[in-house]
Design a protein around this motif. Structure first.
Motif, PDB file in Angstrom:
ATOM      1  N   ARG A   1      34.483  50.751  44.959  1.00  9.49           N
ATOM      2  CA  ARG A   1      34.075  52.070  44.126  1.00  9.49           C
ATOM      3  C   ARG A   1      32.891  51.255  43.061  1.00  9.49           C
ATOM      4  NH1 ARG A   1      39.115  53.092  40.157  1.00  9.49           N
ATOM      5  NH2 ARG A   1      37.602  54.124  38.934  1.00  9.49           N
ATOM      6  N   SER A   2      32.565  50.088  43.087  1.00 11.15           N
ATOM      7  CA  SER A   2      31.671  49.435  42.004  1.00 11.15           C
ATOM      8  C   SER A   2      30.485  48.495  42.806  1.00 11.15           C
ATOM      9  CB  SER A   2      32.564  48.554  41.313  1.00 11.15           C
ATOM     10  OG  SER A   2      33.271  47.451  41.795  1.00 11.15           O
ATOM     11  N   VAL A   3      29.671  48.640  42.000  1.00  6.73           N
ATOM     12  CA  VAL A   3      28.636  47.430  42.260  1.00  6.73           C
ATOM     13  C   VAL A   3      28.809  46.362  41.140  1.00  6.73           C
ATOM     14  CG1 VAL A   3      26.042  47.216  42.028  1.00  6.73           C
ATOM     15  CG2 VAL A   3      26.906  49.279  42.890  1.00  6.73           C
ATOM     16  N   GLY A   4      28.644  45.066  41.818  1.00 13.52           N
ATOM     17  CA  GLY A   4      28.982  44.007  40.937  1.00 13.52           C
ATOM     18  C   GLY A   4      27.709  43.361  40.759  1.00 13.52           C
ATOM     19  N   ILE A   5      27.349  42.978  39.412  1.00 13.14           N
ATOM     20  CA  ILE A   5      26.214  41.959  39.136  1.00 13.14           C
ATOM     21  C   ILE A   5      26.528  40.852  38.468  1.00 13.14           C
ATOM     22  CG2 ILE A   5      24.270  42.128  37.548  1.00 13.14           C
ATOM     23  CD1 ILE A   5      24.220  45.257  37.634  1.00 13.14           C
ATOM     24  N   GLU A   6      26.336  39.676  38.992  1.00 13.18           N
ATOM     25  CA  GLU A   6      26.633  38.413  38.615  1.00 13.18           C
ATOM     26  C   GLU A   6      25.434  38.104  37.748  1.00 13.18           C
ATOM     27  OE1 GLU A   6      28.929  36.186  38.780  1.00 13.18           O
ATOM     28  OE2 GLU A   6      30.433  36.837  40.380  1.00 13.18           O
ATOM     29  N   HIS A   7      25.644  36.991  36.763  1.00 14.44           N
ATOM     30  CA  HIS A   7      24.443  36.689  35.842  1.00 14.44           C
ATOM     31  C   HIS A   7      24.818  35.116  35.831  1.00 14.44           C
ATOM     32  CE1 HIS A   7      24.987  40.509  34.414  1.00 14.44           C
ATOM     33  NE2 HIS A   7      23.820  40.700  34.002  1.00 14.44           N
ATOM     34  N   GLU A   8      23.703  34.385  35.918  1.00 17.11           N
ATOM     35  CA  GLU A   8      23.418  33.142  35.958  1.00 17.11           C
ATOM     36  C   GLU A   8      24.152  32.473  34.776  1.00 17.11           C
ATOM     37  OE1 GLU A   8      20.434  29.435  36.720  1.00 17.11           O
ATOM     38  OE2 GLU A   8      19.830  31.114  35.508  1.00 17.11           O
ATOM     39  N   GLY A   9      25.256  31.475  34.667  1.00 18.98           N
ATOM     40  CA  GLY A   9      25.479  30.831  33.435  1.00 18.98           C
ATOM     41  C   GLY A   9      27.069  30.603  33.177  1.00 18.98           C
ATOM     42  N   TRP A  10      27.736  30.402  32.224  1.00 17.43           N
ATOM     43  CA  TRP A  10      28.964  30.094  31.686  1.00 17.43           C
ATOM     44  C   TRP A  10      29.257  31.074  30.741  1.00 17.43           C
ATOM     45  CZ3 TRP A  10      25.526  26.789  34.084  1.00 17.43           C
ATOM     46  CH2 TRP A  10      26.012  26.092  35.125  1.00 17.43           C
TER      47      TRP A  10
END
Length: 149
Positions: free
Chosen positions: A74-83
């Protein structure tokens, strides 16, 4: 191979956006999502330096990002470069491009632009992750999401 095609795509209701920080650079993150043995993916990855957005999984499909099957469906996942412990990766252009993406996802799926519906990976039930971490500026991010025209 790191996603699931829903059996009834027309019945799939997206009601959340999950914000992640990859704990990795952009290119290796995209590579991980293409490696079947990793069994992980996200719909999008946002690059820190220039805000470039890459789509890794179609929104109609289920990415394996939340660590909770119900939330994945039920979700959209957004990854972001980094730590999570390196705030220098959370650049202005990354926040802005990610906010435009999130606003678009919310508009297309009828998702309210609030903290109940735009959540961190650490807020997913059963998650053992800490991302996006204490350096993620939620107030700024939500303001940017809401201000997208």
């Amino acid at each position: 191979a790191n996603y699931t095609v829903p059996t009834r795509p027309s019945e799939r209701r997206i009601d959340r956006v999950v914000i992640h920080v990859a704990q990795q650079l952009f290119t290796p993150t995209a590579g991980i999502f293409r490696t079947p043995s990793k069994q992980v993916s996200a719909h999008y990855v946002v690059r820190s330096g220039d805000g470039h957005v890459a789509q890794c999984v179609r929104e109609k499909d289920i990415a394996w990002h939340a660590g909770n099957w119900s939330w994945n469906t039920r979700s959209v996942g957004i990854e972001h470069e980094g730590w999570v412990d390196r705030p220098e990766f959370f650049t202005d252009v990354m926040y802005r491009r990610s906010a435009v993406l999130t606003a678009d996802i919310c508009d297309r799926h009828g998702i309210p632009k609030d903290r109940e519906h735009i959540v961190g990976h650490h807020e997913v039930p059963g998650s053992d992750h800490t991302d996006p971490g204490v350096h993620w500026d939620w107030e700024r991010y939500l303001r940017l999401v809401r201000d997208v025209a």
